[in-house]
Design a protein around this motif. Structure first.
Motif, PDB file in Angstrom:
ATOM      1  N   THR A  90       1.269  -0.952  -0.207  1.00  0.00           N
ATOM      2  CA  THR A  90       0.139  -0.187   0.102  1.00  0.00           C
ATOM      3  C   THR A  90       0.556   1.307   0.219  1.00  0.00           C
ATOM      4  O   THR A  90       0.351   2.246  -0.746  1.00  0.00           O
ATOM      5  CB  THR A  90      -0.818   0.257   1.305  1.00  0.00           C
ATOM      6  OG1 THR A  90      -1.563  -1.079   1.329  1.00  0.00           O
ATOM      7  CG2 THR A  90      -1.810   1.557   1.396  1.00  0.00           C
ATOM      8  N   VAL A  91       1.686   1.413   0.798  1.00  0.00           N
ATOM      9  CA  VAL A  91       2.819   2.448   1.083  1.00  0.00           C
ATOM     10  C   VAL A  91       3.332   2.440  -0.421  1.00  0.00           C
ATOM     11  O   VAL A  91       3.362   4.058  -0.701  1.00  0.00           O
ATOM     12  CB  VAL A  91       3.659   2.061   2.002  1.00  0.00           C
ATOM     13  CG1 VAL A  91       4.787   3.193   2.243  1.00  0.00           C
ATOM     14  CG2 VAL A  91       3.100   2.156   3.013  1.00  0.00           C
ATOM     15  N   ARG A  92       3.984   1.262  -1.445  1.00  0.00           N
ATOM     16  CA  ARG A  92       4.733   1.642  -2.363  1.00  0.00           C
ATOM     17  C   ARG A  92       3.884   1.918  -3.422  1.00  0.00           C
ATOM     18  O   ARG A  92       3.794   2.970  -4.146  1.00  0.00           O
ATOM     19  CB  ARG A  92       5.229  -0.064  -2.875  1.00  0.00           C
ATOM     20  CG  ARG A  92       6.105   0.712  -4.024  1.00  0.00           C
ATOM     21  CD  ARG A  92       6.281  -1.134  -5.092  1.00  0.00           C
ATOM     22  NE  ARG A  92       7.546  -1.348  -3.715  1.00  0.00           N
ATOM     23  CZ  ARG A  92       6.722  -2.694  -2.869  1.00  0.00           C
ATOM     24  NH1 ARG A  92       5.298  -3.042  -3.080  1.00  0.00           N
ATOM     25  NH2 ARG A  92       8.058  -2.718  -2.331  1.00  0.00           N
ATOM     26  N   ARG A  93       1.761   1.490  -3.599  1.00  0.00           N
ATOM     27  CA  ARG A  93       1.180   2.327  -4.453  1.00  0.00           C
ATOM     28  C   ARG A  93       0.689   3.940  -3.903  1.00  0.00           C
ATOM     29  O   ARG A  93       0.880   4.812  -5.315  1.00  0.00           O
ATOM     30  CB  ARG A  93      -0.161   1.042  -4.201  1.00  0.00           C
ATOM     31  CG  ARG A  93      -1.419   1.984  -4.892  1.00  0.00           C
ATOM     32  CD  ARG A  93      -2.274   0.516  -5.389  1.00  0.00           C
ATOM     33  NE  ARG A  93      -3.148   1.201  -4.458  1.00  0.00           N
ATOM     34  CZ  ARG A  93      -2.354   0.180  -3.322  1.00  0.00           C
ATOM     35  NH1 ARG A  93      -2.161  -0.949  -3.125  1.00  0.00           N
ATOM     36  NH2 ARG A  93      -3.882  -0.400  -2.265  1.00  0.00           N
ATOM     37  N   TYR A  94       0.724   3.780  -2.810  1.00  0.00           N
ATOM     38  CA  TYR A  94       0.393   5.453  -2.722  1.00  0.00           C
ATOM     39  C   TYR A  94       1.365   6.470  -2.828  1.00  0.00           C
ATOM     40  O   TYR A  94       1.279   7.756  -2.968  1.00  0.00           O
ATOM     41  CB  TYR A  94       0.244   6.061  -1.146  1.00  0.00           C
ATOM     42  CG  TYR A  94      -0.761   5.589  -0.462  1.00  0.00           C
ATOM     43  CD1 TYR A  94      -2.130   4.504  -1.524  1.00  0.00           C
ATOM     44  CD2 TYR A  94      -1.058   5.773   1.132  1.00  0.00           C
ATOM     45  CE1 TYR A  94      -3.192   4.680  -0.959  1.00  0.00           C
ATOM     46  CE2 TYR A  94      -2.223   5.011   1.294  1.00  0.00           C
ATOM     47  CZ  TYR A  94      -3.244   3.958   0.479  1.00  0.00           C
ATOM     48  OH  TYR A  94      -4.837   4.290   1.096  1.00  0.00           O
ATOM     49  N   VAL A  95       2.724   6.296  -2.687  1.00  0.00           N
ATOM     50  CA  VAL A  95       4.052   6.277  -3.116  1.00  0.00           C
ATOM     51  C   VAL A  95       3.978   6.786  -5.354  1.00  0.00           C
ATOM     52  O   VAL A  95       4.622   7.913  -5.924  1.00  0.00           O
ATOM     53  CB  VAL A  95       5.887   5.845  -2.880  1.00  0.00           C
ATOM     54  CG1 VAL A  95       6.654   6.790  -3.410  1.00  0.00           C
ATOM     55  CG2 VAL A  95       5.568   6.349  -1.002  1.00  0.00           C
ATOM     56  N   LEU A  96       3.962   6.021  -5.347  1.00  0.00           N
ATOM     57  CA  LEU A  96       3.701   6.154  -7.230  1.00  0.00           C
ATOM     58  C   LEU A  96       2.402   6.846  -7.440  1.00  0.00           C
ATOM     59  O   LEU A  96       1.889   6.823  -8.879  1.00  0.00           O
ATOM     60  CB  LEU A  96       3.014   4.573  -7.037  1.00  0.00           C
ATOM     61  CG  LEU A  96       4.850   3.797  -7.513  1.00  0.00           C
ATOM     62  CD1 LEU A  96       4.604   2.356  -8.271  1.00  0.00           C
ATOM     63  CD2 LEU A  96       6.134   4.384  -8.301  1.00  0.00           C
TER      64      LEU A  96
END
Length: 541
Positions: free
Chosen positions: A327-333
């Motif tokens: 989820t964090v990786r998706r939010y960053v992108l």
């Protein structure tokens, strides 16, 4: 010598011999009554035509299956006008034509069926020495004619129960003084309830929830009866209205979340050293729900962006925000937070911090799920379990010498609504108390909303007439956002006022609905309406 108490004392049978085989006990008997009555013309006959054998199951003896082998007789009917010329021997009790069990054993099966249902009843009957199939258990119930009580105490409660949740519903009617189910109705339409009420003119008071067709049905079928709205549903409606108010103020709440979680903030002393903010929060009753993009989710998205911009790694951001690394990786992108489109998505992220609180440790998934459902969780139990497994599988964060993460705290609209309802001593968490204090300082109208909510709660404790009208007038004049809720109370004013000034409630009805659910589960949800109605009424008699 064969003991006389083995066979029913009111039955004219004589036992000749008794013998046993593995698991069985057989008793050879014959009838010694002097005559029999023709089932058609009811004339007595003493002329025997022939003899035949019947095998009847009796109550078990010492865990053994007991079989009564009866040498019965056939008689001539000497009545010329009777169409029946030959008939089998009739008994006035215990033995019925075509039955393969004595009536006392049939009564035992009936009691077991009411408690255990078809499959479980059949399973237990084999252990006690009276083996039958699940179909036989159900037939035993269907043969018994059970009718509802013709008279009531005059005070009843009405509520719906689900054949299939979300699709098909019925109505249960409970006598609140006798604490028993009077009848079940196959639907929850106003016409069906009105027709039933017309047959019971003795009814003077009806307790109900705020379901509109029930109000119309009571008015049409029992215009002389006083309607009482259920207090629990009134408070539930108030909680939903309060939750919608918080959902409509996502931007303001995100600012409060950021202020509360900012380690450089001096919120603990700002109230004493600085003037309170002059910003006024305009609260209105919203028409559109923002459950898919909750306030907590938007705040966590902004938090991830902020931490990533400061050079924090994805793993550390996941520990700080309590989010999965994916989820964090998706939010960053992502450039901006998009609204969830999946039909299977839930708002569980808004409750993660609550679920991980110290007071919730040791509770089962079922208990946690029931708690957050009351707070506004919109997912199924299986979805909840799957997500919680992922949360608990996350490894504990290992702190370094240079980084000391601060866990971001958020509150869902449902949680905030519940906190406004609770008294200060009932709020256990210090974080909850501090956040409420900050919220009240920044937005005084939330404090006004809290006073209105607790004032409505106190109405049911005072039991004084006229207080409800005063509360409605204040809610309509105030700017706390409960104007629409107060106007809806005016439409059902008499029933709501009766709930305030009387002690009558639908609590007993809710308990009977739970009992109906248990009976349905015993029958694996396969009971039709007539069978279910019969089982409920039989256990209420």
């Amino acid at each position: 010598m064969i003991p006389h108490f083995i066979l029913p004392s009111n039955l004219q049978l004589k036992a000749h011999t008794i013998y046993s085989s593995p698991g069985e006990l057989c008793i050879n008997t014959c009838a010694y009554q002097k005559y029999s009555v023709c089932p058609i013309c009811k004339k007595k006959s003493i002329r025997i035509h022939s003899r035949y054998f019947r095998t009847l199951l009796d109550l078990p003896i010492s865990g053994h299956i007991t079989k009564v082998k009866l040498r019965a007789r056939k008689y001539f009917c000497d009545n010329i006008a009777c169409p029946r010329k030959i008939f089998t021997e009739r008994f006035h009790c215990e033995i019925k034509p075509y039955y393969r069990r004595l009536m006392r054993s049939n009564d035992l099966l009936f009691k077991m069926a009411l408690e255990l249902g078809g499959n479980k009843g059949a399973s237990i009957s084999g252990y006690v020495g009276l083996p039958v199939s699940p179909s036989t258990i159900l037939r035993v119930i269907k043969r018994v004619n059970i009718q509802p009580n013709s008279l009531t105490s005059g005070v009843i409660g009405v509520d719906d129960w689900a054949f299939k949740k979300g699709r098909t519903y019925g109505t249960v009617i409970v006598d609140l003084k006798r604490k028993e189910v009077i009848d079940l109705l196959p639907d929850r339409e106003s016409g069906t309830l009105a027709e039933w009420l017309k047959k019971h003119p003795e009814i003077k008071t009806v307790s109900r929830d705020r379901y509109g067709p029930y109000a119309l049905g009571i008015k049409a079928g029992a215009p002389q009866a006083n309607q009482v709205a259920d207090r629990f549903h009134l408070l539930l409606n108030l909680g939903e209205a309060t939750k919608r108010i918080f959902q409509s103020k996502g931007k303001e709440l995100r600012e409060i979340f950021k202020l509360y979680n900012d380690p450089k903030s001096e919120r603990s002393t700002s109230a004493e050293t600085e003037q309170p903010a002059k910003r006024v929060l305009e609260i209105v009753e919203p028409n559109i729900s923002t459950a898919n993009n909750s306030v907590a989710r938007k705040y966590l998205f902004d938090k991830v962006k902020e931490l990533h911009g400061n050079g924090i790694t994805l793993r550390q951001i996941a520990r700080i925000t309590k989010l999965a690394r994916g989820t964090v990786r998706r939010y960053v992108l992502m450039d901006s937070l998009t609204k969830r489109q999946s039909r299977s998505s839930t708002n569980l992220d808004a409750f993660i911090n609550f679920l991980l609180m110290e007071e919730n440790r040791g509770k089962t998934y079922r208990e946690l799920h029931e708690t957050i459902v009351e707070m506004g969780f919109n997912g199924k139990y299986t979805q909840f379990c799957h997500k919680m497994n992922e949360v608990y599988q996350m490894q504990p964060f290992t702190r370094t010498k240079t980084v000391t993460p601060i866990v971001a705290k958020t509150w869902s609209p449902a949680r905030l609504s519940l906190m406004l309802y609770m008294e200060l001593e009932q709020i256990k968490g210090n974080d909850d108390k501090e956040f409420l204090k900050l919220l009240f300082d920044k937005f005084p109208q939330i404090k006004q909303l809290e006073q209105q909510v607790k004032g409505f709660k106190r109405l049911f404790q005072s039991k004084q007439d006229g207080l409800l009208k005063n509360w409605i007038d204040e809610a309509i004049k105030s700017e706390c956002g409960l104007k629409n809720f107060a106007k809806n109370l005016i439409k059902d004013y008499q029933a709501v006022n009766n709930a305030v000034i009387t002690s009558i409630s639908n609590g007993q009805v809710e308990g009977q609905v739970n009992r109906i659910k248990n009976i349905k589960r015993k029958m694996y949800g396969k009971a039709g309406f007539e069978l279910l109605r019969k089982m409920v009424l039989a256990k209420s008699a």
